[in-house]
Motif scaffolding. Structure first.
Motif, short mmCIF file in Angstrom:
data_model
loop_
_atom_site.label_atom_id
_atom_site.label_comp_id
_atom_site.label_asym_id
_atom_site.label_seq_id
_atom_site.Cartn_x
_atom_site.Cartn_y
_atom_site.Cartn_z
N ASP A 76 0.87 -1.17 0.00
CA ASP A 76 0.00 0.00 0.00
C ASP A 76 0.90 1.22 0.00
O ASP A 76 1.65 1.43 0.96
CB ASP A 76 -0.90 0.02 1.24
CG ASP A 76 -1.89 -1.15 1.25
OD1 ASP A 76 -2.95 -1.02 0.60
OD2 ASP A 76 -1.60 -2.17 1.90
N SER A 96 1.42 5.55 -1.33
CA SER A 96 0.83 6.79 -1.82
C SER A 96 1.96 7.74 -2.19
O SER A 96 3.11 7.52 -1.81
CB SER A 96 -0.07 7.43 -0.76
OG SER A 96 0.68 7.76 0.41
N ASN A 128 -1.68 13.52 -7.25
CA ASN A 128 -1.40 12.54 -6.20
C ASN A 128 -1.98 11.18 -6.57
O ASN A 128 -2.88 11.08 -7.40
CB ASN A 128 -2.00 13.01 -4.87
CG ASN A 128 -1.51 14.40 -4.50
OD1 ASN A 128 -0.32 14.67 -4.51
ND2 ASN A 128 -2.45 15.30 -4.20
N THR A 157 -2.78 6.93 -4.91
CA THR A 157 -2.65 5.82 -3.97
C THR A 157 -2.55 4.55 -4.78
O THR A 157 -3.19 4.41 -5.84
CB THR A 157 -3.84 5.73 -2.99
OG1 THR A 157 -5.06 5.54 -3.73
CG2 THR A 157 -3.94 6.98 -2.13
N TRP A 158 -1.76 3.61 -4.30
CA TRP A 158 -1.49 2.36 -5.01
C TRP A 158 -1.73 1.22 -4.03
O TRP A 158 -1.02 1.09 -3.03
CB TRP A 158 -0.05 2.37 -5.51
CG TRP A 158 0.40 1.13 -6.24
CD1 TRP A 158 0.75 -0.07 -5.71
CD2 TRP A 158 0.57 1.00 -7.66
NE1 TRP A 158 1.13 -0.95 -6.69
CE2 TRP A 158 1.03 -0.32 -7.90
CE3 TRP A 158 0.39 1.86 -8.73
CZ2 TRP A 158 1.32 -0.78 -9.17
CZ3 TRP A 158 0.67 1.40 -10.01
CH2 TRP A 158 1.14 0.09 -10.22
N THR A 159 -2.75 0.41 -4.29
CA THR A 159 -3.07 -0.73 -3.44
C THR A 159 -2.89 -1.99 -4.26
O THR A 159 -3.59 -2.20 -5.26
CB THR A 159 -4.52 -0.64 -2.93
OG1 THR A 159 -4.69 0.60 -2.22
CG2 THR A 159 -4.84 -1.79 -2.01
#
Length: 204
Positions: free
Chosen positions: A45, A47, A66, A68-70
């Motif tokens: 996880d 960001s 920006n 987020t990478w999950t």
């Protein structure tokens, strides 16, 4: 003039600070400054910030935002935000399918993320490569697995990207992990070099 939705999506790929000088936090000394990155993880996880610069009709097109990478086994979810925090796009990648969702638009589905970005933008962003780059890995021009370290911080990938792992931070177990990644590729599709800067937020 409002940014076109597809132009907003450009800053994604790379499934988020300006190219002229991303703001970074004070560097923390690395626990193991000579070590390689830790073993690749299927579950992460992250960001951070992305900045993309390319040419359109001969004019520079800097875009930043920006992300987020999950990432989980068999699935990646990327959320993309404008500098003001508005959700620009959501991307989901699973085996055999990549889906792009944008506000006020029907979801777009393609067989993979490269096909999705090519269909949406007219040229391909390296979203599939990011799953490796964010952890300090790549495939070099000889087809071999590249493992980055603060002492071995640059590589040309098998699809023509010149990567440099510019800044580092302490990752899980004290192994170094990328903090800032610069990527550049010359492409006739945009008339000149396409550059991407990725700054990853500190990992808890």
């Amino acid at each position: 003039m409002p940014m076109h939705p597809l132009s907003r999506f450009v800053f994604a790929a790379a499934c988020a600070a300006a190219l002229a000088g991303c703001a970074t936090t004070a560097n923390v000394p690395l626990a193991n400054p000579t070590a390689q990155v830790s073993a690749y993880r299927d579950t992460i996880d992250l960001s951070g910030r992305l900045a993309v610069n390319y040419l359109k009709d001969g004019q520079p097109q800097p875009i930043s935002g920006n992300f987020t990478w999950t990432q989980r086994p068999g699935r990646i979810d990327v959320a993309l935000f404008s500098p003001l925090g508005q959700t620009v796009a959501e991307i989901t990648v699973t085996p055999g399918t990549a889906t792009l969702k944008q506000s006020g638009r029907e979801p777009r589905v393609e067989k993979d993320i490269d096909a999705l970005t090519a269909a949406s933008l007219g040229w391909t962003l390296p979203v599939s490569g990011l799953r490796d780059w964010l952890q300090g890995y790549a495939v070099d021009t000889a087809g071999k697995r590249f493992v980055a370290s603060p002492a071995r911080d640059s590589v040309v990938t098998n699809d023509g990207w010149r990567l440099r792992f510019v800044e580092w931070q302490n990752g899980p177990g004290g192994a170094p992990m990328p903090r800032r990644i610069d990527a550049e590729r010359s492409t006739t599709a945009v008339g000149d070099a396409l550059t991407i800067r990725i700054v990853i937020d500190p990992v808890a």
